[in-house]
Design a protein around this motif. Sequence first.
Motif, PDB file in Angstrom:
ATOM      1  N   SER B 499     -18.664 -61.258  52.154  1.00 17.08           N
ATOM      2  CA  SER B 499     -18.702 -61.423  53.609  1.00 17.08           C
ATOM      3  C   SER B 499     -18.686 -60.072  54.329  1.00 17.08           C
ATOM      4  O   SER B 499     -18.968 -60.002  55.524  1.00 17.08           O
ATOM      5  N   PHE B 500     -18.345 -59.001  53.618  1.00 16.42           N
ATOM      6  CA  PHE B 500     -18.392 -57.677  54.241  1.00 16.42           C
ATOM      7  C   PHE B 500     -19.672 -56.953  53.844  1.00 16.42           C
ATOM      8  O   PHE B 500     -20.006 -56.864  52.674  1.00 16.42           O
ATOM      9  N   VAL B 501     -20.386 -56.465  54.824  1.00 16.14           N
ATOM     10  CA  VAL B 501     -21.661 -55.817  54.574  1.00 16.14           C
ATOM     11  C   VAL B 501     -21.454 -54.346  54.256  1.00 16.14           C
ATOM     12  O   VAL B 501     -22.087 -53.786  53.364  1.00 16.14           O
ATOM     13  N   SER B 502     -20.568 -53.726  55.010  1.00 17.22           N
ATOM     14  CA  SER B 502     -20.433 -52.282  54.896  1.00 17.22           C
ATOM     15  C   SER B 502     -19.053 -51.859  55.378  1.00 17.22           C
ATOM     16  O   SER B 502     -18.511 -52.435  56.329  1.00 17.22           O
ATOM     17  N   LEU B 503     -18.460 -50.871  54.712  1.00 15.02           N
ATOM     18  CA  LEU B 503     -17.107 -50.443  55.055  1.00 15.02           C
ATOM     19  C   LEU B 503     -17.055 -48.922  55.146  1.00 15.02           C
ATOM     20  O   LEU B 503     -17.585 -48.230  54.289  1.00 15.02           O
ATOM     21  N   ALA B 504     -16.395 -48.420  56.194  1.00 17.70           N
ATOM     22  CA  ALA B 504     -16.304 -46.967  56.351  1.00 17.70           C
ATOM     23  C   ALA B 504     -14.883 -46.571  56.690  1.00 17.70           C
ATOM     24  O   ALA B 504     -14.210 -47.241  57.461  1.00 17.70           O
ATOM     25  N   VAL B 541     -20.114 -44.678  57.731  1.00 22.35           N
ATOM     26  CA  VAL B 541     -19.952 -45.061  59.133  1.00 22.35           C
ATOM     27  C   VAL B 541     -21.303 -45.355  59.784  1.00 22.35           C
ATOM     28  O   VAL B 541     -21.406 -46.214  60.653  1.00 22.35           O
ATOM     29  N   LEU B 542     -22.352 -44.653  59.333  1.00 22.92           N
ATOM     30  CA  LEU B 542     -23.651 -44.881  59.974  1.00 22.92           C
ATOM     31  C   LEU B 542     -24.155 -46.309  59.757  1.00 22.92           C
ATOM     32  O   LEU B 542     -24.451 -47.003  60.727  1.00 22.92           O
ATOM     33  N   PRO B 543     -24.229 -46.778  58.485  1.00 26.51           N
ATOM     34  CA  PRO B 543     -24.626 -48.178  58.320  1.00 26.51           C
ATOM     35  C   PRO B 543     -23.617 -49.157  58.927  1.00 26.51           C
ATOM     36  O   PRO B 543     -24.002 -50.175  59.489  1.00 26.51           O
ATOM     37  N   THR B 544     -22.330 -48.843  58.825  1.00 27.06           N
ATOM     38  CA  THR B 544     -21.325 -49.795  59.312  1.00 27.06           C
ATOM     39  C   THR B 544     -21.451 -50.007  60.816  1.00 27.06           C
ATOM     40  O   THR B 544     -21.366 -51.120  61.319  1.00 27.06           O
ATOM     41  N   ARG B 553     -30.202 -35.530  57.558  1.00 23.94           N
ATOM     42  CA  ARG B 553     -29.718 -36.623  56.723  1.00 23.94           C
ATOM     43  C   ARG B 553     -28.245 -36.900  56.994  1.00 23.94           C
ATOM     44  O   ARG B 553     -27.543 -36.089  57.610  1.00 23.94           O
ATOM     45  N   ASN B 554     -27.790 -38.038  56.528  1.00 25.93           N
ATOM     46  CA  ASN B 554     -26.382 -38.436  56.592  1.00 25.93           C
ATOM     47  C   ASN B 554     -25.626 -37.712  55.482  1.00 25.93           C
ATOM     48  O   ASN B 554     -26.229 -37.138  54.564  1.00 25.93           O
ATOM     49  N   PHE B 555     -24.265 -37.748  55.547  1.00 31.50           N
ATOM     50  CA  PHE B 555     -23.476 -37.290  54.403  1.00 31.50           C
ATOM     51  C   PHE B 555     -23.802 -38.181  53.220  1.00 31.50           C
ATOM     52  O   PHE B 555     -24.141 -39.347  53.386  1.00 31.50           O
ATOM     53  N   ASN B 556     -23.650 -37.611  52.030  1.00 31.50           N
ATOM     54  CA  ASN B 556     -23.929 -38.392  50.819  1.00 31.50           C
ATOM     55  C   ASN B 556     -22.703 -38.384  49.923  1.00 31.50           C
ATOM     56  O   ASN B 556     -22.210 -37.339  49.521  1.00 31.50           O
TER      57      ASN B 556
END
Lengths: 220, 805
Positions: B499-504, B541-544, B553-556
């Motif tokens: 149920s959780f898609v993304s977590l930051a 955090v970006l996708p979340t 680019r985002n952090f990796n």
Amino acid sequence: MIKLRSVTKAYNSGVDKTFVLRNINLHVKEGEFISIMGPSGAGKSTLLHIIGMLDSISDGEYHFFDQPVHALNEKKRAALYKEYLGFVFQSYHLIDDLTVYENLEMPLLYKKYNSSERKSLVCDTLDRFQIVGKKNLFPNQLSGGQQQLVGVARAIISKPKLLLADEPTGNLHSVQGEEIMQLLSNLNQDRTTIIQVTHSEKNAGYGTRILQLKDGWIEN
Amino acid sequence: MFANYLKIALRNLLRHKGYSIINIAGLAIGMAACLLIVLYIQRELSFENMNPKADRIYRVLTIDKALGTNNQRVGITMPALGPAVPPAFPDVEASLRVTGSAKTLLTYGDRPSVYAENLRMADSNFFDFFNFPMLQGDPATALKEPFALVLTAKLARQIFGEEDALGKTIKTGNGNDVKVTGVLKDLPDNIHFDFDALGSIATLKSLLNANRPPNSTRPIWIEQWQLIAMPTYLMFREGSSVSGYDQKLTKFCRENGVGENFEITLQPLLGAHLRSKDVIMDYVANKGDVNNVYTFAAIAVLILLIAVINYMNLSTARGAERAKEVGIRKVVGSLRSQLIVQFLGESLLITLVALLLAEPLAYTTLPWLNGLIGAHLTFNLAHNALLLACVILLLFIVGIVSGLYPAFVLTGFKPVTVLKGSFKTGQKGTKLRKGLVVFQFALSIALITMAAVIQRQIYYVQHKDLGYNRDQVLVFDMFDRSMGANLATFREELSKQSSFVSLAEGFDVPGRGFGRTRVRPEGVADENIWIWSSMTVSPEVLPTLGMEIAQGRNFNREMATDTNGVVLINETAARALGWENPLSKRLYFGQSDSIGTQVIGVVKDFHFTALHQKIEPVVIFPLGNTPGGLLMARIQGGRIAEALESAQQKWKEIFPGHPFSYSFLDDEFNATYRQDINTGKIVNTFTILAIFIACLGLFGLASYSTAQRNKEIGVRKVMGASIGTIVRLLVLDFLRWVVIANLIAWPLALYIASKWLDGFAYRTTLSVWSFLAAGTMALFIALITVSFQAVNAATTNPVKSLRYE
Ligand SMILES: Nc1ncnc2c1ncn2[C@@H]1O[C@H](COP(=O)(O)OP(=O)(O)OP(=O)(O)O)[C@@H](O)[C@H]1O
Ligand SMILES: [Mg+2]
């Protein structure tokens, strides 16, 4: 009692002046009963209003018991009026929201009477005009004659020295009219000075003197 | 005499029931609205007034003049400033520092743990400044010792139940033992800040000293001049003047080595609630807006004016009837002054009747207002002298103003003119009446427009693309170190849930306000001080939050080098520096930083503060391997309940000592605009009332004027006019005036609406449609009101109206 000297009344109509009364000279002694007659538009009502201090004059002098009415301010004139004058109208002019009793009481409220004096004066008057039974009715519950009876009663309740009546019987049929004229005549006998405006020779006959007015002039 | 007047007045009221109802209803509703607004304004002005020293207390605000800030006032200042001021300035009797608030776990013995929602730390003289009554303990000493804690009665009851709290020791989430040194009576709701537990600054000092590196020469942060961090208050001596102190204190800061970009400005405590809308980072729980006070006061006056105009209009319309009475009374000897008294008395009587209805009306609608503004106002004339005074004032002002026309115009007529027989004031007052109707409608239309603009802005705020997606995002805050240590586990457990898609993880969430940091961007001269907002988060955090990369680019998480020495910036930051290609640039933080940090990406601008404020430059630091202070979790569409349930279950396993606690990001967002939304609701309601009252009046007037024209209508019908033509004739006459009202209302509305919108850095356009819609609405309402009468008149049998003449 009343002295009018060269009294003129004019209205401004556009650039012109319309003269309604011209050079009126008139003396009225106490106890007189004067009838003013004349064709419609002659200025009868205007003259009566002037004598009654409800209207002002354009020129001339008006003395009432040696008071120069033409020179008095509104307040003093009102005081004089309050003390000496009563007025009766052709269309009665009673207050619709007050009963007969209250209509009669109203003039006393504006003078210095306490409530018991008022009560006894109103009751006396109701008695005298034989309208005790109608005292709790409103004007629209009375006939025209009865309303005018109340109108006269209201005018004389505070015992004015001068009673002015503008066609008091104008809206009444002859029997009712006669009753009212009889009433005025009786008042006159009790030393009330009366000036009435009338169109009827017969009613004018109740008076002691007739003034003919035409186009603002007094004709003798 | 009085009895006679009263009789006339009452009989008049009863005889003209329709008019009386319109007048009384209009005035009653108007006055009820007015009384509610008085209560509201009274509350807004009552903030801090239980504090006898309030007029001597000032908040120290800092203006940050650095590049990259909007130069707003900031609610915090240098921690070292407060204690240094009283010794240096004899005018200042004392200073007080209070920290921002933190949700903190408190546990007493074996009893269940409880959160203090707002735990703050304060200097020991807190109760010299704010004399909140203490039920137990000594205010003079309660905050002197380290690890002392004062609780509100409500929180004490939650922690201790029926047990006595004073002197007991409780454990905080961070494992410190604190002693309860005082129990406060629950706080009033009209103070600018909020707390349920108050610790001593001495606690903070002792904790900071304990964690200090052994041979550090730098003072602990609460003793530093180099940063701004502490809400601070100054109390001036009685009779001393604060004028010039903004400059004196700014100069004082310079002398102590504070950067050129900071200036000090003092704000009276009594203005903290109403005049802080632009102040950021001030931990003020309860912010009002002085403009709202003015707006509502104006609305109260407008509604009252509309009701009073009804009275004036209807009494001029009926002037002919009353003029005859005036003539007669004058003929039997009344003075004009006596008539003026009579008419004023009459309008006072009607106002009194309306007022007697207005009170229960206000009383019963008060809970609605309380719900909106979150207050506990009571309608109690016996205990509220101001309200009582307002009631009396309302009676006389409304009574006299509405009686002005009959009292001064009608009584001015000469009896001869009135009694000559054919007198009609109906015509005489027509112009005045139409003017007043136009005025009423202009006011109503202006209100409708205003309401429309507010609604539009609220819609705009709620639907504007913020640069991040706040829907379906849960935020779990970590309240102490023990929780922070287990955050990674919690995140991992939740990431196994479908149920959780993304977590930051991170320390900052958009909408809560970011910290700020000094930045020396590459190629910028040293004297140009840049201060940027900063955010520290994990790469997810970006996708979340649905934020997007504009460049780079985002952090990796896979790249070990991404944990340190790299940052993201927002578009505003890149633009502010005029950087075409930010990716090659470096930023330097702190005086001794010579290596710098590389910009690896630019995120699209996002609104991390409310739309009242402009977007500032932001630098985003990678969280790296540090445990974060909070977890942001995006839930898959439609699975909120399921997600919450599994989160609660995992929480119980991982944080067994802590009661489950979460918040939704969109709720936090809405809370930011709660005041604007409520303002909108209140304006809407009062607008409807205003229109209703105006329509009552229009209805009365229309019925009067159609009654007057009955004969004309009769003649026209006999001449063969159709019902349609007659209705058109009657309606068009009124509508023309409503159109004129629009022309008056629009500039007025335009002015007020643009003023209100000025409070938002990001705002909707003032659409022509708002204005046209308001105008059309008023036109439509007027049309219905008037048509009703017109159709009635046009369908009456003409013989009826012609018979009497
Ligand atoms: N306010 C006014 N302005 C101009 N003219 C007026 C005004 N009032 C009255 N008049 C004129 O004054 C004249 C006299 O009017 P007044 O009412 O005195 O007549 P009257 O003799 O009483 O007539 P009637 O017998 O019809 O009652 C009339 O020609 C009238 O048109
Ligand atoms: Mg006449």
